[in-house]
Design a protein around this motif. Structure first.
Motif, PDB file in Angstrom:
ATOM      1  N   PHE A 134     128.276 -56.140  30.477  1.00 21.76           N
ATOM      2  CA  PHE A 134     128.452 -55.013  31.386  1.00 21.76           C
ATOM      3  C   PHE A 134     129.394 -55.346  32.533  1.00 21.76           C
ATOM      4  N   ASN A 138     134.950 -53.945  30.332  1.00 17.15           N
ATOM      5  CA  ASN A 138     134.356 -53.391  29.114  1.00 17.15           C
ATOM      6  C   ASN A 138     133.947 -51.932  29.256  1.00 17.15           C
ATOM      7  N   VAL A 140     134.817 -48.145  29.393  1.00 15.39           N
ATOM      8  CA  VAL A 140     135.905 -47.240  29.017  1.00 15.39           C
ATOM      9  C   VAL A 140     135.843 -46.000  29.910  1.00 15.39           C
ATOM     10  N   GLY A 173     121.701 -43.448  28.940  1.00 15.99           N
ATOM     11  CA  GLY A 173     122.701 -44.064  28.070  1.00 15.99           C
ATOM     12  C   GLY A 173     124.143 -43.710  28.383  1.00 15.99           C
ATOM     13  N   LEU A 174     124.426 -43.293  29.616  1.00 19.22           N
ATOM     14  CA  LEU A 174     125.795 -42.891  29.928  1.00 19.22           C
ATOM     15  C   LEU A 174     126.539 -43.919  30.785  1.00 19.22           C
ATOM     16  N   GLY A 175     125.908 -45.045  31.069  1.00 15.68           N
ATOM     17  CA  GLY A 175     126.651 -46.110  31.735  1.00 15.68           C
ATOM     18  C   GLY A 175     126.284 -46.423  33.181  1.00 15.68           C
ATOM     19  N   LYS A 176     125.181 -45.910  33.667  1.00 16.35           N
ATOM     20  CA  LYS A 176     124.807 -46.189  35.062  1.00 16.35           C
ATOM     21  C   LYS A 176     124.509 -47.680  35.260  1.00 16.35           C
ATOM     22  N   THR A 177     123.668 -48.212  34.387  1.00 13.83           N
ATOM     23  CA  THR A 177     123.306 -49.620  34.516  1.00 13.83           C
ATOM     24  C   THR A 177     124.531 -50.504  34.304  1.00 13.83           C
ATOM     25  N   HIS A 178     125.354 -50.130  33.347  1.00  8.35           N
ATOM     26  CA  HIS A 178     126.583 -50.872  33.093  1.00  8.35           C
ATOM     27  C   HIS A 178     127.421 -50.975  34.383  1.00  8.35           C
ATOM     28  N   VAL A 331     125.917 -42.997  24.745  1.00  5.26           N
ATOM     29  CA  VAL A 331     126.716 -44.145  24.342  1.00  5.26           C
ATOM     30  C   VAL A 331     125.855 -45.227  23.694  1.00  5.26           C
ATOM     31  N   ARG A 332     124.634 -45.348  24.162  1.00  4.67           N
ATOM     32  CA  ARG A 332     123.768 -46.373  23.591  1.00  4.67           C
ATOM     33  C   ARG A 332     123.592 -46.136  22.096  1.00  4.67           C
ATOM     34  N   GLU A 335     126.792 -46.942  20.173  1.00  7.47           N
ATOM     35  CA  GLU A 335     126.949 -48.381  19.957  1.00  7.47           C
ATOM     36  C   GLU A 335     126.007 -48.869  18.868  1.00  7.47           C
TER      37      GLU A 335
HETATM   38  P1  ADP Z   1     122.246 -45.810  31.542  1.00  7.44           P
HETATM   39  O1  ADP Z   1     121.894 -46.903  32.508  1.00  7.44           O
HETATM   40  O2  ADP Z   1     123.044 -44.718  32.172  1.00  7.44           O
HETATM   41  O3  ADP Z   1     121.076 -45.288  30.779  1.00  7.44           O
HETATM   42  P2  ADP Z   1     123.691 -47.933  30.238  1.00  7.44           P
HETATM   43  O4  ADP Z   1     124.535 -48.384  31.362  1.00  7.44           O
HETATM   44  O5  ADP Z   1     122.520 -48.777  29.887  1.00  7.44           O
HETATM   45  O6  ADP Z   1     123.215 -46.429  30.453  1.00  7.44           O
HETATM   46  O7  ADP Z   1     124.629 -47.741  28.952  1.00  7.44           O
HETATM   47  C1  ADP Z   1     124.121 -47.729  27.637  1.00  7.44           C
HETATM   48  C2  ADP Z   1     125.052 -48.503  26.726  1.00  7.44           C
HETATM   49  O8  ADP Z   1     126.266 -47.803  26.590  1.00  7.44           O
HETATM   50  C3  ADP Z   1     125.395 -49.866  27.274  1.00  7.44           C
HETATM   51  O9  ADP Z   1     125.472 -50.763  26.213  1.00  7.44           O
HETATM   52  C4  ADP Z   1     126.759 -49.668  27.918  1.00  7.44           C
HETATM   53  O10 ADP Z   1     127.543 -50.833  27.874  1.00  7.44           O
HETATM   54  C5  ADP Z   1     127.357 -48.599  27.032  1.00  7.44           C
HETATM   55  N1  ADP Z   1     128.282 -47.724  27.754  1.00  7.44           N
HETATM   56  C6  ADP Z   1     127.996 -46.618  28.466  1.00  7.44           C
HETATM   57  N2  ADP Z   1     129.102 -46.051  28.965  1.00  7.44           N
HETATM   58  C7  ADP Z   1     130.122 -46.828  28.574  1.00  7.44           C
HETATM   59  C8  ADP Z   1     131.548 -46.768  28.761  1.00  7.44           C
HETATM   60  N3  ADP Z   1     132.123 -45.788  29.472  1.00  7.44           N
HETATM   61  N4  ADP Z   1     132.295 -47.721  28.189  1.00  7.44           N
HETATM   62  C9  ADP Z   1     131.730 -48.718  27.477  1.00  7.44           C
HETATM   63  N5  ADP Z   1     130.415 -48.822  27.252  1.00  7.44           N
HETATM   64  C10 ADP Z   1     129.606 -47.901  27.788  1.00  7.44           C
END
Ligand code: ADP
Ligand code: MG
Length: 465
Positions: A134, A138, A140, A173-178, A331-332, A335
């Protein structure tokens, strides 16, 4: 390492996994991993390749943790590294997940006072481990997440708190934690002297409760109030938990008052967080509130391409396009689907094709095919605006009724494959021009009124979720 592999717990855990997941899965994925160490709440195991590490983590990680904690209740974390880590150059990022947190000293008082067997195991770190995948490079970027990305970068690069707090919100799954991990990585590498804590709201609560139990709340407060950057993930978890919320509120205020950066994430905007005190909601909205919207086709495709490239797999463009079209939830899941077809191709030793992808993913594809119905939309929208469901079909035209009805028509157009006349019929036999008018009207309103627009996104997410 081989010796440790004979540890009786590990032997038992592996035997259980073998029985549960079957011989083929065991031989391909579980047999090649070995135990490095177990203790102080953490089990560390190693996998031969990065890909295997990710795969074992995703597919078996949760079960591994469960089985280990049956062996040893103190175990809280399974840390999987890949053995290439040993050969890594000093400059490259450690492949294991380091934790970023202030030192453990603040806990020692309670530690020595409470050493009974029933003592809850404490890990020495306030923060949670960071995921090495994360980081910003990485991630996008596309329309749906560009604001959140830019804000996260700014926070990571700035020397003084810029927007305080930065509040990131969006569906699962939209990238907040990332993005939060990416901020921590960036600061750790560029300014290692800064103290950063990242943790989930749940863990914050857990630590707070533990501190109260050990009458150690002073140390707890100190711990959090002396950091440069505090990031708390998924604060919707605080809803209804008044004591924790109160403590969080004080911590938050103390940091913001000292101009320390705070980053928060949640699944809803501050205003929509239910079970949160008003003063908390308003304070959370003081800085920058950045929404991550549901993904678009382009973004999904971009993410798949980047990921395929990183995994160094040959996936035909057609297969990636197919996935980007079909797997729209988050996104999760996207993947997960890619990992699955790659794993399958590796296992059977054949190239990935559209046919094999469809076959391997049939269950996921079916779930994503589940279409929202007009009836569901009407029901949700009526609930949301607190009007009777019957008003969706009624002839009443007062604004308080007509607007929600238009919202429902709009969402029906967006989320179902139904034609305008079909939609009109479902709304008490209205004409297709009425539906068209509704769609235009809502589009117009969305363009001028951002809070209204957020509201619609929220409804949409709930319906799709
Ligand atoms: P959230 O915290 O919003 O539920 P996560 O940050 O855990 O979501 O993201 C879920 C997965 O999708 C992770 O593996 C993350 O790396 C991936 N992911 C989400 N958005 C992106 C992005 N824009 N580019 C690359 N990977 C992403
Ligand atoms: Mg998250």
């Amino acid at each position: 390492m081989t010796e440790d592999n004979q540890a009786p717990q590990w032997v038992r855990v592996r035997a259980k996994l073998r029985a549960e997941f079957g011989e083929a899965a065991y031989r391909s994925w579980l047999k090649p991993v070995s135990l490095i160490s177990a203790g102080r709440g953490v089990v560390q195991i190693s996998a031969p390749t990065k890909f295997m590490r990710d795969w074992v983590d995703q597919q078996y990680g949760a079960r591994l943790l469960q089985l280990w904690s049956e062996e040893d209740p103190a175990i809280r974390i399974i840390d999987i590294v890949h053995s290439g880590a040993i050969a890594a150059t000093p400059k490259s990022r450690p492949v294991t997940s380091p934790r970023i947190a202030v030192g453990p000293s603040a806990w020692s008082a309670s530690d020595s006072a409470q050493n009974g067997p029933s003592r809850i195991d404490r890990d020495d770190n306030v923060g949670a481990p960071l995921d090495a995948r994360f980081d910003f490079s990485n991630f996008v970027v596309g329309k749906p997440n560009e604001l959140a990305f830019a804000a996260a970068r700014r926070v990571a690069e700035a020397d003084v708190a810029t927007f305080n707090p930065l509040f990131l919100y969006g569906g699962v799954g939209l990238g907040k934690t990332h993005l939060m991990h990416a901020i921590a990585w960036h600061i750790q590498t560029t300014r290692p002297d800064k103290r950063v804590i990242y943790l989930s709201a749940e863990k914050f609560m857990y630590q707070f409760i533990r501190a109260m139990r050990y009458k150690d709340t002073m140390a707890f407060k100190e711990q959090f109030r002396s950091v440069d950057i505090l990031m708390i993930d998924d604060v919707q978890f605080f809803s209804g938990k008044d004591n924790t919320q109160e403590e969080f509120f004080h911590t938050f205020n103390a940091l913001v008052d000292q101009n320390r950066q705070v980053v928060i994430s949640a699944d809803k905007s501050p205003n929509d967080l239910e079970g949160m005190e008003e003063r908390m909601k308003s304070r959370l909205g003081w800085g920058l509130v950045a929404d991550i919207h549901p993904t678009t086709y382009e973004l999904r495709l971009g993410i798949l391409q980047a990921k395929a490239e990183r995994m160094a797999v040959e996936a035909p463009p057609k297969v990636l396009e197919f996935l980007a079209h079909k797997i729209t939830s988050n996104v999760r899941e996207l993947e997960g689907a890619l990992n699955r077809i790659v794993a399958y191709a590796n296992l059977v030793g054949r190239a990935i094709t559209l046919d094999s992808a469809q076959e391997v993913l049939h269950d996921i594809l079916r779930a994503n095919d589940r279409r929202v119905t007009i009836e569901e939309i009407q029901k949700r929208v009526a609930e949301h605006y607190n009007i009777r469901l019957g008003e969706m079909y009624s002839a009443r035209r007062s604004r308080a009724i007509a607007r929600p009805r238009q919202v429902a028509m709009y969402l029906a157009k967006q989320l179902t494959p139904r034609s305008l006349p079909e939609i009109g019929r479902k709304f008490g036999g209205r004409d297709h021009t009425t539906v068209m008018h509704a769609v235009r009207k809502i589009d117009e309103l969305r363009a001028t009124d951002s809070s209204f627009s957020e509201d619609i996104d929220l409804l949409r997410r709930m319906l799709e979720g």
